[in-house]
Write an enzyme that holds these catalytic residues in place. Structure first.
Site: not given
Ligand code: NAD
Length: 331
Positions: A234, A263, A295
């Site tokens: 994000r 964005e 994105h």
């Molecule tokens: P997820 O919930 O499986 O994993 C997120 C991880 O981040 C977890 O392990 C959590 O413990 C960790 N986390 C939380 N707070 C933290 C901190 N302060 N420091 C370090 N780690 C921390 O989520 P995911 O499915 O792996 O997705 C991650 C992110 O990717 C989503 O939140 C979303 O914003 C983004 N995303 C982007 C796209 C895109 O098209 N660009 C698509 C899907 C998801």
């Protein structure tokens, strides 16, 4: 259920229509993004289906609640744009698609890295122009480099697997350790140690109060000179102004981003005929070592099919059981 979808693109409609075959739900598609002024389009719907840049603040949630909406079905994983307190106050359930293809996002992250490192975007244009000079195209071997993965959930874990496949050392930082990441050879270290030792830093944590601008001026100073910074999570995770200073000082060697903190005023629309109003974004476009995509990391056939399937399954479960496994916990 009757569902009003906002920010609909032709590909959303086609994948949802495919998934809707044989379903009892009916979808009304609107191209318009969800804002306070478009909320009335939801009139008579049980649910709305929204995406990453739809505006789901207190005012808009109150407006859709007044139209009878009782479910917000996010067709994405992130929900940082939803005012969860407002949803709770209006007794609206928020559901999401927590995982549709972690591979899609991890693979796009690597695509950004490889394209940046070998300057493929420059090489492509040069060759088409009959210019076969290699000046400015020198890259580095990924083999043996150290990659820092911040956030080792579904996408972070997949990224660790891919980077280990390249023969990289992988350092990880997360508030919770993921045992599968350890099995893959990832090593958990402190945030500061990850920044200090990584040649490549990639962000895979969600945007929350605690992660807003997790990469700020102080964090950049702790990174290795010449570091490659990747963000497919994000935009708000990065302080873009600080990153621009880091690029100007040549402390940041490469920047690859699929997300940007402002964005919602830019992405998902053809703005090629418009005058760019965002000076910070315009500055980013001037660097030869910055690669930006709009994105699209999630954007694979597999992911679109899975998003539609899970969204309908979420609605089915609420209809049949009164609850949903993919509900977002309200504060
Ligand atoms: P997820 O919930 O499986 O994993 C997120 C991880 O981040 C977890 O392990 C959590 O413990 C960790 N986390 C939380 N707070 C933290 C901190 N302060 N420091 C370090 N780690 C921390 O989520 P995911 O499915 O792996 O997705 C991650 C992110 O990717 C989503 O939140 C979303 O914003 C983004 N995303 C982007 C796209 C895109 O098209 N660009 C698509 C899907 C998801």
């Amino acid at each position: 259920m009757r569902v009003t979808m906002f920010s609909t693109k032709p590909y959303d409609e086609s994948y949802f229509d495919e998934a809707l075959e044989g379903s009892s739900h009916s979808f009304v598609y609107h191209e318009a993004p969800l804002t306070t002024s478009t909320a009335m389009l939801a009139e008579g719907s049980d649910a709305i289906c929204a995406f990453v840049n739809d505006q789901l603040d207190n005012e808009t949630i109150s407006a859709v609640a007044a139209q009878g909406v009782r479910i917000i079905a996010m067709r994405c994983a992130g929900f940082n744009n939803v005012d969860l307190k407002a949803a709770r106050a209006h007794n609206i359930k928020v559901v999401r698609v927590p995982a549709y293809s972690p591979h899609a996002v991890a693979e796009h992250t690597v695509a950004l890295l490889l394209a940046l490192n070998r300057r493929l975007y420059r090489a492509y244009n040069r060759v088409r122009d009959g210019n076969f000079s290699l000046k400015g195209l020198v890259g580095f071997d990924l083999f043996g480099k150290t990659v820092g993965v911040i956030g080792t959930g579904r996408i972070g874990q997949e990224s660790v697997r891919v980077f280990r496949g390249f023969g990289c050392e992988v350092l990880c930082f997360d508030v919770h350790e993921n045992p599968q990441v350890l099995e893959m050879g990832g090593q958990y270290v402190s945030f500061d140690e990850l920044l200090a030792r990584s040649d490549i830093v990639t962000l895979h944590c969600p945007l929350m109060e605690s992660t807003y601008h997790i990469i700020d001026e102080a964090a950049i100073q702790k990174m290795k000179p010449g570091v490659t910074l990747l963000n497919t999570s994000r935009g708000g995770l990065i302080d873009t102004k600080a990153v621009i200073e880091g690029l100007k000082a040549k402390h940041i060697g490469n920047l690859g981003i699929d997300v940007y903190e402002e964005e919602d005023n830019l992405f998902f629309e053809d703005q090629s005929g418009e005058v760019m109003q965002d000076d910070i974004f315009a500055r980013l476009l001037t660097f030869p070592n910055v690669l930006i995509t709009g994105h699209q990391a999630f954007f694979t056939e597999n992911a679109l099919r899975e998003i539609a399937r899970t969204t309908l399954a979420n609605l089915d479960q609420i209809e049949q059981e009164g609850h949903c496994d993919n509900v977002v916990a309200l504060p």
